[in-house]
Design a protein around this motif. Structure first.
Motif, PDB file in Angstrom:
ATOM      1  N   GLY A  14       0.807  -1.213   0.000  1.00  0.00           N
ATOM      2  CA  GLY A  14       0.000   0.000   0.000  1.00  0.00           C
ATOM      3  C   GLY A  14       0.840   1.261   0.000  1.00  0.00           C
ATOM      4  O   GLY A  14       0.456   2.280  -0.587  1.00  0.00           O
ATOM      5  N   CYS A  15       1.981   1.202   0.639  1.00  0.00           N
ATOM      6  CA  CYS A  15       2.871   2.359   0.699  1.00  0.00           C
ATOM      7  C   CYS A  15       3.368   2.742  -0.695  1.00  0.00           C
ATOM      8  O   CYS A  15       3.494   3.915  -1.019  1.00  0.00           O
ATOM      9  CB  CYS A  15       4.035   2.076   1.631  1.00  0.00           C
ATOM     10  N   HIS A  16       3.640   1.744  -1.522  1.00  0.00           N
ATOM     11  CA  HIS A  16       4.108   2.032  -2.882  1.00  0.00           C
ATOM     12  C   HIS A  16       3.085   2.844  -3.661  1.00  0.00           C
ATOM     13  O   HIS A  16       3.449   3.753  -4.406  1.00  0.00           O
ATOM     14  CB  HIS A  16       4.422   0.733  -3.639  1.00  0.00           C
ATOM     15  N   ASP A  17       1.810   2.508  -3.486  1.00  0.00           N
ATOM     16  CA  ASP A  17       0.762   3.255  -4.195  1.00  0.00           C
ATOM     17  C   ASP A  17       0.811   4.732  -3.832  1.00  0.00           C
ATOM     18  O   ASP A  17       0.731   5.602  -4.697  1.00  0.00           O
ATOM     19  CB  ASP A  17      -0.628   2.688  -3.872  1.00  0.00           C
ATOM     20  N   GLY A  18       0.942   5.016  -2.548  1.00  0.00           N
ATOM     21  CA  GLY A  18       1.001   6.398  -2.089  1.00  0.00           C
ATOM     22  C   GLY A  18       2.242   7.124  -2.573  1.00  0.00           C
ATOM     23  O   GLY A  18       2.184   8.301  -2.937  1.00  0.00           O
ATOM     24  N   ILE A  19       3.364   6.432  -2.582  1.00  0.00           N
ATOM     25  CA  ILE A  19       4.617   7.039  -3.046  1.00  0.00           C
ATOM     26  C   ILE A  19       4.504   7.397  -4.524  1.00  0.00           C
ATOM     27  O   ILE A  19       4.853   8.508  -4.931  1.00  0.00           O
ATOM     28  CB  ILE A  19       5.812   6.092  -2.787  1.00  0.00           C
ATOM     29  N   LEU A  20       4.011   6.470  -5.315  1.00  0.00           N
ATOM     30  CA  LEU A  20       3.895   6.727  -6.753  1.00  0.00           C
ATOM     31  C   LEU A  20       2.914   7.863  -7.038  1.00  0.00           C
ATOM     32  O   LEU A  20       3.157   8.685  -7.919  1.00  0.00           O
ATOM     33  CB  LEU A  20       3.491   5.450  -7.491  1.00  0.00           C
ATOM     34  N   LEU A  21       1.850   7.921  -6.289  1.00  0.00           N
ATOM     35  CA  LEU A  21       0.877   9.002  -6.456  1.00  0.00           C
ATOM     36  C   LEU A  21       1.516  10.352  -6.137  1.00  0.00           C
ATOM     37  O   LEU A  21       1.351  11.321  -6.875  1.00  0.00           O
ATOM     38  CB  LEU A  21      -0.346   8.761  -5.557  1.00  0.00           C
ATOM     39  N   GLU A  22       2.273  10.402  -5.074  1.00  0.00           N
ATOM     40  CA  GLU A  22       2.928  11.656  -4.683  1.00  0.00           C
ATOM     41  C   GLU A  22       3.966  12.074  -5.720  1.00  0.00           C
ATOM     42  O   GLU A  22       4.071  13.252  -6.068  1.00  0.00           O
ATOM     43  CB  GLU A  22       3.583  11.483  -3.306  1.00  0.00           C
ATOM     44  N   PHE A  23       4.712  11.111  -6.248  1.00  0.00           N
ATOM     45  CA  PHE A  23       5.726  11.443  -7.240  1.00  0.00           C
ATOM     46  C   PHE A  23       5.128  11.874  -8.573  1.00  0.00           C
ATOM     47  O   PHE A  23       5.820  12.449  -9.405  1.00  0.00           O
ATOM     48  CB  PHE A  23       6.715  10.285  -7.438  1.00  0.00           C
ATOM     49  N   SER A  24       3.844  11.612  -8.775  1.00  0.00           N
ATOM     50  CA  SER A  24       3.203  12.101 -10.001  1.00  0.00           C
ATOM     51  C   SER A  24       3.175  13.633 -10.010  1.00  0.00           C
ATOM     52  O   SER A  24       3.089  14.246 -11.068  1.00  0.00           O
ATOM     53  CB  SER A  24       1.789  11.528 -10.144  1.00  0.00           C
ATOM     54  N   LYS A  25       3.314  14.244  -8.831  1.00  0.00           N
ATOM     55  CA  LYS A  25       3.371  15.704  -8.747  1.00  0.00           C
ATOM     56  C   LYS A  25       4.629  16.257  -9.409  1.00  0.00           C
ATOM     57  O   LYS A  25       4.663  17.420  -9.818  1.00  0.00           O
ATOM     58  CB  LYS A  25       3.316  16.171  -7.292  1.00  0.00           C
ATOM     59  N   LEU A  26       5.665  15.429  -9.473  1.00  0.00           N
ATOM     60  CA  LEU A  26       6.898  15.864 -10.144  1.00  0.00           C
ATOM     61  C   LEU A  26       6.634  16.221 -11.601  1.00  0.00           C
ATOM     62  O   LEU A  26       7.216  17.153 -12.139  1.00  0.00           O
ATOM     63  CB  LEU A  26       7.962  14.762 -10.085  1.00  0.00           C
ATOM     64  N   LYS A  27       5.750  15.455 -12.224  1.00  0.00           N
ATOM     65  CA  LYS A  27       5.453  15.688 -13.638  1.00  0.00           C
ATOM     66  C   LYS A  27       4.751  17.022 -13.857  1.00  0.00           C
ATOM     67  O   LYS A  27       4.898  17.635 -14.904  1.00  0.00           O
ATOM     68  CB  LYS A  27       4.599  14.551 -14.190  1.00  0.00           C
ATOM     69  N   ALA A  28       3.985  17.479 -12.874  1.00  0.00           N
ATOM     70  CA  ALA A  28       3.253  18.741 -13.001  1.00  0.00           C
ATOM     71  C   ALA A  28       4.123  19.955 -12.697  1.00  0.00           C
ATOM     72  O   ALA A  28       3.775  21.078 -13.072  1.00  0.00           O
ATOM     73  CB  ALA A  28       2.043  18.727 -12.076  1.00  0.00           C
ATOM     74  N   LEU A  29       5.236  19.741 -12.043  1.00  0.00           N
ATOM     75  CA  LEU A  29       6.075  20.849 -11.600  1.00  0.00           C
ATOM     76  C   LEU A  29       6.579  21.744 -12.738  1.00  0.00           C
ATOM     77  O   LEU A  29       6.508  22.971 -12.616  1.00  0.00           O
ATOM     78  CB  LEU A  29       7.230  20.312 -10.760  1.00  0.00           C
ATOM     79  N   PRO A  30       7.078  21.198 -13.835  1.00  0.00           N
ATOM     80  CA  PRO A  30       7.550  22.091 -14.909  1.00  0.00           C
ATOM     81  C   PRO A  30       6.459  23.037 -15.419  1.00  0.00           C
ATOM     82  O   PRO A  30       6.732  24.216 -15.672  1.00  0.00           O
ATOM     83  CB  PRO A  30       7.987  21.116 -16.017  1.00  0.00           C
ATOM     84  N   LYS A  31       5.258  22.553 -15.531  1.00  0.00           N
ATOM     85  CA  LYS A  31       4.158  23.394 -16.005  1.00  0.00           C
ATOM     86  C   LYS A  31       3.860  24.502 -14.986  1.00  0.00           C
ATOM     87  O   LYS A  31       3.623  25.646 -15.365  1.00  0.00           O
ATOM     88  CB  LYS A  31       2.907  22.544 -16.248  1.00  0.00           C
ATOM     89  N   LEU A  32       3.886  24.156 -13.703  1.00  0.00           N
ATOM     90  CA  LEU A  32       3.642  25.162 -12.661  1.00  0.00           C
ATOM     91  C   LEU A  32       4.722  26.235 -12.663  1.00  0.00           C
ATOM     92  O   LEU A  32       4.438  27.413 -12.454  1.00  0.00           O
ATOM     93  CB  LEU A  32       3.583  24.502 -11.279  1.00  0.00           C
TER      94      LEU A  32
END
Length: 178
Positions: A14-32
């Motif tokens: 279950g922890c992996h799911d949360g980690i991967l979800l949080e790291f998806s924010k990295l992809k949005a960072l350049p646009k922000l």
């Protein structure tokens, strides 16, 4: 961290799911970062990601290495037929932890600048590679190591692991002595 005392293996999954979800924010960072009206949001996201890595990802790696992997190693005495495979998986996962942590240090330097309001260029290929590498790491662990650990660890081994993880994550109040 809440630990499933009956079967802590599910907590790692279950922890992996949360980690991967949080790291998806990295992809949005350049646009922000690319828009003036979202720079503050980029600062907050960078700060959250930095804190997340220190408070969740690194402790997750430590839990695996000091608790889960150790439990599996101890159980191999009862499962010599799985010893070589399990030891190989453990060595690979530890090596991947060090690699991912090293990659994160480079990303973290940039995130730190962003949190301080400094403009900086993101190494988008490095961010993408990190996200892909972490996904591959989690997928390998989910597909191969965790099922093997599930098979190797007895119910009492799992209970012992669950208790050990629970104790590891207890928060004790600060004690001051005069």
């Amino acid at each position: 961290m809440s630990v499933n005392l009956d079967n802590p293996i599910t907590d790692f999954s279950g922890c992996h799911d949360g980690i991967l979800l949080e790291f998806s924010k990295l992809k949005a960072l350049p646009k922000l970062l690319g828009q003036l009206d979202t720079f503050e949001e980029a600062q907050e996201t960078a700060a959250e990601l930095r804190q997340f890595f220190e408070k969740v990802v690194k402790p997750h790696h430590d839990d695996e290495e000091y608790e889960l992997f150790q439990s599996v190693r101890e159980s191999l005495k009862k499962h010599p037929e799985s010893a070589m495979l399990a030891r190989g998986y453990i060595a690979r996962l530890i090596e991947e932890h060090r690699y991912l942590e090293k990659c994160w240090k480079n990303i973290d330097k940039t995130l730190k600048k962003i949190t301080k309001g400094k403009t900086t260029e993101l190494d988008i290929p490095a961010l993408t590679q990190f996200a892909e590498d972490y996904l591959a790491h989690a997928e390998f662990e989910e597909a191969y190591f965790l099922p093997l650990a599930e098979d190797i660890l007895s119910d009492s081994d799992k209970a012992k692991l669950g208790l050990s993880l629970h104790i590891r994550h207890l928060e004790y109040p600060n004690q001051t002595y005069i």
